[in-house]
Design a protein around this motif. Sequence first.
Motif, short mmCIF file in Angstrom:
data_model
loop_
_atom_site.label_atom_id
_atom_site.label_comp_id
_atom_site.label_asym_id
_atom_site.label_seq_id
_atom_site.Cartn_x
_atom_site.Cartn_y
_atom_site.Cartn_z
N MET A 31 -0.16 12.05 -2.19
CA MET A 31 -0.39 13.43 -1.75
C MET A 31 -0.10 13.77 -0.58
O MET A 31 0.30 15.01 -0.31
CB MET A 31 -2.03 13.91 -2.14
CG MET A 31 -2.44 13.82 -3.54
SD MET A 31 -3.96 14.49 -3.72
CE MET A 31 -4.36 14.20 -5.51
N GLY A 32 -0.27 12.94 0.37
CA GLY A 32 0.19 13.22 1.91
C GLY A 32 1.44 12.60 2.19
O GLY A 32 1.97 12.97 3.31
N ALA A 33 2.29 12.30 1.04
CA ALA A 33 3.68 11.74 1.31
C ALA A 33 4.70 12.64 0.64
O ALA A 33 5.84 12.16 0.74
CB ALA A 33 3.62 10.25 1.01
N THR A 34 4.17 13.75 -0.29
CA THR A 34 5.13 14.21 -1.10
C THR A 34 4.94 15.94 -1.01
O THR A 34 3.78 16.13 -0.64
CB THR A 34 5.15 13.71 -2.47
OG1 THR A 34 3.85 14.02 -3.18
CG2 THR A 34 5.38 12.27 -2.42
N THR A 35 5.71 16.59 -1.46
CA THR A 35 5.26 17.92 -1.76
C THR A 35 4.56 18.08 -3.14
O THR A 35 4.25 17.14 -3.98
CB THR A 35 6.33 18.81 -1.76
OG1 THR A 35 7.18 18.34 -3.10
CG2 THR A 35 7.49 18.64 -0.48
N LYS B 125 8.41 12.34 6.79
CA LYS B 125 9.34 13.51 6.08
C LYS B 125 8.78 13.42 4.65
O LYS B 125 9.04 12.57 4.02
CB LYS B 125 10.68 13.37 6.29
CG LYS B 125 11.51 14.60 5.50
CD LYS B 125 12.99 14.56 5.46
CE LYS B 125 13.65 15.55 4.85
NZ LYS B 125 13.25 15.95 3.61
N LEU B 126 8.04 14.47 4.19
CA LEU B 126 7.83 14.76 2.84
C LEU B 126 8.74 14.55 1.91
O LEU B 126 9.71 15.14 1.89
CB LEU B 126 6.86 16.03 2.72
CG LEU B 126 5.68 16.49 3.42
CD1 LEU B 126 4.93 17.58 3.14
CD2 LEU B 126 4.63 15.16 3.27
N ILE C 291 3.44 -0.41 4.21
CA ILE C 291 3.81 1.06 4.09
C ILE C 291 3.02 1.79 5.26
O ILE C 291 2.36 1.44 6.02
CB ILE C 291 3.21 1.51 2.69
CG1 ILE C 291 1.73 1.34 2.66
CG2 ILE C 291 3.95 0.68 1.53
CD1 ILE C 291 1.16 2.23 1.55
N ASP C 292 3.60 3.25 5.43
CA ASP C 292 3.28 3.81 6.56
C ASP C 292 1.81 4.69 6.14
O ASP C 292 1.77 4.86 4.89
CB ASP C 292 4.19 4.90 7.13
CG ASP C 292 5.45 4.26 7.47
OD1 ASP C 292 5.31 3.33 8.03
OD2 ASP C 292 6.49 4.64 7.08
N GLU C 293 1.04 5.18 7.21
CA GLU C 293 -0.14 6.20 7.01
C GLU C 293 0.65 7.51 7.10
O GLU C 293 0.91 7.58 8.35
CB GLU C 293 -1.21 5.77 7.86
CG GLU C 293 -2.28 6.73 7.63
CD GLU C 293 -2.81 6.49 6.33
OE1 GLU C 293 -2.97 7.68 5.43
OE2 GLU C 293 -3.51 5.64 5.95
N PRO C 294 0.82 8.43 6.29
CA PRO C 294 1.53 9.46 6.61
C PRO C 294 0.55 10.59 7.71
O PRO C 294 -0.60 10.74 7.29
CB PRO C 294 1.50 10.41 5.32
CG PRO C 294 1.71 9.29 4.34
CD PRO C 294 0.88 8.28 4.74
N MET C 295 0.88 10.94 8.93
CA MET C 295 0.00 11.55 9.91
C MET C 295 -0.05 12.95 9.51
O MET C 295 -0.65 13.71 9.86
CB MET C 295 0.77 11.38 11.03
CG MET C 295 0.39 10.09 11.99
SD MET C 295 -0.96 9.83 12.47
CE MET C 295 -1.34 10.90 13.76
#
Length: 450
Positions: free
Chosen positions: A379-383, A248-249, A439-443
């Motif tokens: 950038m891939g984890a936030t708006t 979830k962003l 940490i996760d890699e945002p898909m």
Amino acid sequence: MNGNELAIGSTAKARTSWYRWIVMLLIFVVYTIAYADRSNLGVALPFIKKEFALSNTEAGALVSLLFFGYAVAQIPAGLIYKKFKVRSVFPLAMIMTSIFTGLQGLTSSVFMLKLYRVGLGISEGPLPIGCLQTINHWFPPKEKGTATGIYLAASKFGAVIAPPIGVFIISMWGWREVFFAFAIPGIILSVVWYLSVKNTPEESAMVSPAELEYIRAEQAVAVAADRPAKPKRDLAWLDRLIRAKQVKLVDTSAGIWRSWNIIGNALGYFFMVGIVNVIMSWIPTYLVSEKGFATMKMGFVSAAPFVGAVAGNFIGGLISDRLLDKRRKPLMLLTALCTSVMMYSLVYAPNDAITLSALLFMAGFLLSIGYSAFSVYAMGATTKEVYPVAYGLVNTGGQLGGAVAPLVVGMILDAFNWNVVFMALAASSILTLLIIATIDEPMNEIQAGK
């Protein structure tokens, strides 16, 4: 498709602009100068130590003060950008950076030099957030890793040009004149930026409708989580290894503080920036005091890790975008692992200038191949609206590491030797590897924007 539609399509293609890459070129030049403003102290440090009779610990503290000021400025700068936008804040930060750079050459005491270093850090603090916010608005997702790699290559290129230019100026005039010379370009570039770069491509008359459509259409795909595009290649094995998943962003400033992905990224960046700043600020002294190099030889050898870093940032950005389909974590892990090996290898570094230059080149290259991923990861984890604050936190972590590490190195040198320094840097890189593994890699971004 009828004739009219073909004609319209042909006209659109004919009018396609590439202005975002002009903006990228300006980012590269601006941040090259900004990084040269901070790294020129490393060249002058042996002479400042001699003139003011500084111990290694005191010299390390002098280096660290800039990065403490820089770290303190990060989160406030993110909030200021969120309210006032890049075009209003960025040129002012560039002007203040140039002023404090020049003031260092006028110092009459260590106390005043310390104040100017803190002022330089606070003034320069907003610049990286402004650069990355500009990239975030001006580039589609599939180009962000490459653009960020170019931006971070600029920081290393600044450290490439600072030693030879600084050594030349010192040999001709003195260490104070180094700071005067480096202060001038930033004032000029602040005017160029204000006139050339708008907050968004929509506001720029230099961006064609076709280029704007390309940027925004790709970004629209990137947020369409309900219709993800098929990945270019099967990297399922890698996704399992790097904990890739839909996340979830983060869409609020408060949510950043509850996101282990962002906090873990910041902690990893803490150690990586610390290592970079030690190389930037202490390697010239290491070459003079430990290896016995003359000033001119020191200037060229101390540039070697940053020549490697320029190449590493360019190649790392391309690999992340093109071969890894915007996965950021793999190169972060690779950089942490390889850096630990390279720092350990410096324990056995020879006195030969060519061999040592090659070793430092590889250290810089491997340190930087995943360095840009630490910045682009959020950038891939936030708006987009929250990203400046998120990067402010990440860069705060990084710059705190950059502030602490040179001071700790000075303390180690007063108590032990350079071998202990390099062993400590290798250990900190291993710790980074362990942190980033959690940490996760945002898909979201991996699957979108193809």
